[in-house]
Design a protein around this motif. Sequence first.
Motif, PDB file in Angstrom:
ATOM      1  N   ARG A 150       0.849  -1.196   0.000  1.00 24.92           N
ATOM      2  CA  ARG A 150       0.000   0.000   0.000  1.00 24.92           C
ATOM      3  C   ARG A 150       0.879   1.237   0.000  1.00 24.92           C
ATOM      4  O   ARG A 150       1.859   1.302   0.732  1.00 24.92           O
ATOM      5  N   CYS A 151       0.494   2.216  -0.785  1.00 22.69           N
ATOM      6  CA  CYS A 151       1.223   3.477  -0.827  1.00 22.69           C
ATOM      7  C   CYS A 151       0.833   4.312   0.383  1.00 22.69           C
ATOM      8  O   CYS A 151      -0.357   4.617   0.572  1.00 22.69           O
ATOM      9  N   ILE A 152       1.811   4.695   1.177  1.00 26.20           N
ATOM     10  CA  ILE A 152       1.530   5.440   2.407  1.00 26.20           C
ATOM     11  C   ILE A 152       0.932   6.812   2.096  1.00 26.20           C
ATOM     12  O   ILE A 152       0.093   7.312   2.840  1.00 26.20           O
ATOM     13  N   MET A 153       1.308   7.411   0.954  1.00 26.82           N
ATOM     14  CA  MET A 153       0.739   8.717   0.589  1.00 26.82           C
ATOM     15  C   MET A 153      -0.725   8.575   0.185  1.00 26.82           C
ATOM     16  O   MET A 153      -1.566   9.382   0.594  1.00 26.82           O
ATOM     17  N   VAL A 154      -1.040   7.572  -0.608  1.00 25.48           N
ATOM     18  CA  VAL A 154      -2.423   7.330  -1.024  1.00 25.48           C
ATOM     19  C   VAL A 154      -3.290   7.054   0.195  1.00 25.48           C
ATOM     20  O   VAL A 154      -4.399   7.589   0.325  1.00 25.48           O
ATOM     21  N   GLU A 155      -2.771   6.239   1.110  1.00 22.54           N
ATOM     22  CA  GLU A 155      -3.545   5.907   2.312  1.00 22.54           C
ATOM     23  C   GLU A 155      -3.721   7.132   3.198  1.00 22.54           C
ATOM     24  O   GLU A 155      -4.774   7.318   3.797  1.00 22.54           O
ATOM     25  N   TRP A 156      -2.709   7.995   3.286  1.00 19.26           N
ATOM     26  CA  TRP A 156      -2.859   9.219   4.065  1.00 19.26           C
ATOM     27  C   TRP A 156      -3.953  10.084   3.459  1.00 19.26           C
ATOM     28  O   TRP A 156      -4.840  10.576   4.164  1.00 19.26           O
ATOM     29  N   ASP A 157      -3.896  10.277   2.143  1.00 18.58           N
ATOM     30  CA  ASP A 157      -4.931  11.075   1.458  1.00 18.58           C
ATOM     31  C   ASP A 157      -6.322  10.485   1.651  1.00 18.58           C
ATOM     32  O   ASP A 157      -7.281  11.209   1.909  1.00 18.58           O
ATOM     33  N   ARG A 158      -6.430   9.173   1.550  1.00 18.10           N
ATOM     34  CA  ARG A 158      -7.723   8.504   1.705  1.00 18.10           C
ATOM     35  C   ARG A 158      -8.302   8.738   3.102  1.00 18.10           C
ATOM     36  O   ARG A 158      -9.503   8.895   3.281  1.00 18.10           O
ATOM     37  N   ASN A 159      -7.433   8.787   4.088  1.00 14.29           N
ATOM     38  CA  ASN A 159      -7.883   8.863   5.478  1.00 14.29           C
ATOM     39  C   ASN A 159      -7.979  10.284   6.040  1.00 14.29           C
ATOM     40  O   ASN A 159      -8.713  10.495   7.001  1.00 14.29           O
ATOM     41  N   PHE A 160      -7.253  11.242   5.488  1.00 15.26           N
ATOM     42  CA  PHE A 160      -7.195  12.550   6.121  1.00 15.26           C
ATOM     43  C   PHE A 160      -7.571  13.718   5.227  1.00 15.26           C
ATOM     44  O   PHE A 160      -7.568  14.851   5.683  1.00 15.26           O
ATOM     45  N   LYS A 161      -7.849  13.506   3.988  1.00 14.83           N
ATOM     46  CA  LYS A 161      -8.241  14.603   3.110  1.00 14.83           C
ATOM     47  C   LYS A 161      -9.708  14.854   3.134  1.00 14.83           C
ATOM     48  O   LYS A 161     -10.513  14.037   3.342  1.00 14.83           O
TER      49      LYS A 161
END
Length: 142
Positions: free
Chosen positions: A131-142
């Motif tokens: 899993r891409c940590i940036m994609v997961e961050w965006d998915r969870n915090f944007k």
Amino acid sequence: MISDNKDIYRVLKEAKTVAMIGCSPNEYRTSNYAAKFLQERGYRVIPVNPQAKEVYGEKSYDNLTDIPSDVQIDIVNIFRNSEFSAEAVQDAAEWKKKTGQDPVLWTQLDVSSPEAEKIAEENELIYIKNRCIMVEWDRNFK
């Protein structure tokens, strides 16, 4: 192994420090961009790359186990080719034994390997697979 979005959200929310294995000082490499991305969102990113002296003001270490044991590492983000993922997970297992810490292992897209997963399971390491940590961050915090 973690695959549930709620658990990934919790990991990202609670983490403060990410050791990034394979973090490049080259601004054209994805690992470099990911380090900057995470720093801009408040994480401390500790680069692990024997070819680098520092990345974005953080000293780079040759190996995960070279990081001082008093540094709390919440996530070990593996940004290396899948053929090296088992070695990186073994290093994380050594870090756990050396420090008593239990960081979450995070393998970037196409970085996991069956051997790496087995080592993580044998050492009771929490593992996020491909899993891409940036994609997961965006998915969870944007």
